[in-house]
Scaffold this motif. Structure first.
Motif: not given
Length: 164
Positions: A71-73, A75-76, A104, A118-119, A121-122, A128
């Protein structure tokens, strides 16, 4: 014994015709080997991200067999402009993999072709990246888990295909 190159250069320099003996020496000399080509290091996550960027740009092609992105990638990729998606497609997979790994892990630096970060990872506990950890004297940020472990927990094997 002179090298084959020296003998051949001497014959050509004099303008004389080579004899059978000099031709045999030149032919028996080992030929120079080309430098070995380094094998490309496989970067499956970067290649998967580039494949999804192609899917967004070239939506008319059938790419139904592509493994899903974390999901993180995803969304990116969805946040990138058309030019940035083309930059993802055109970038070196090793440089893209380094950029993804750094992002990440929490890096905010620009990637190849000035791609946005890239945001990160949670955290596993739902907080956060800037949340402070439990325990310890300083209460600093909690550690980011390894990418492979997070992907495995999300149902992805090392081939980045979902397990059924």
């Amino acid at each position: 014994m002179k090298s084959a190159f020296a003998i051949l250069a001497r014959i050509i320099g004099m303008g004389a015709r080579p004899t059978a003996a000099t031709v045999a020496v030149v032919q028996a000399a080992p030929s120079p080997r080309p430098a070995p080509i380094k094998a490309a290091v496989p970067c499956p996550l970067a290649e998967l991200v580039a494949e999804h960027a192609r899917k967004v740009i070239f939506y008319h092609e059938d790419r139904s067999k592509i493994s899903p992105l974390p999901p993180v990638l995803k969304n990116w990729i969805d946040s990138l402009s058309t030019q940035q998606l083309l930059d993802v497609i055109g970038s070196n997979s090793q440089a893209l993999q380094k950029h993804i790994d750094a992002g990440l892990a929490g890096s905010t630096s620009l990637g190849p072709f000035r791609l946005p970060a890239v945001p990160p990872l949670p955290q596993r506990d739902g907080r956060g990246a800037g949340a402070s950890g439990k325990g310890g004297k300083g209460g600093g940020p909690s550690r980011v888990s390894e990418l492979a472990q997070i992907l495995e927990d999300a149902g992805y094997a090392m081939s980045h295909r979902p397990r059924f």
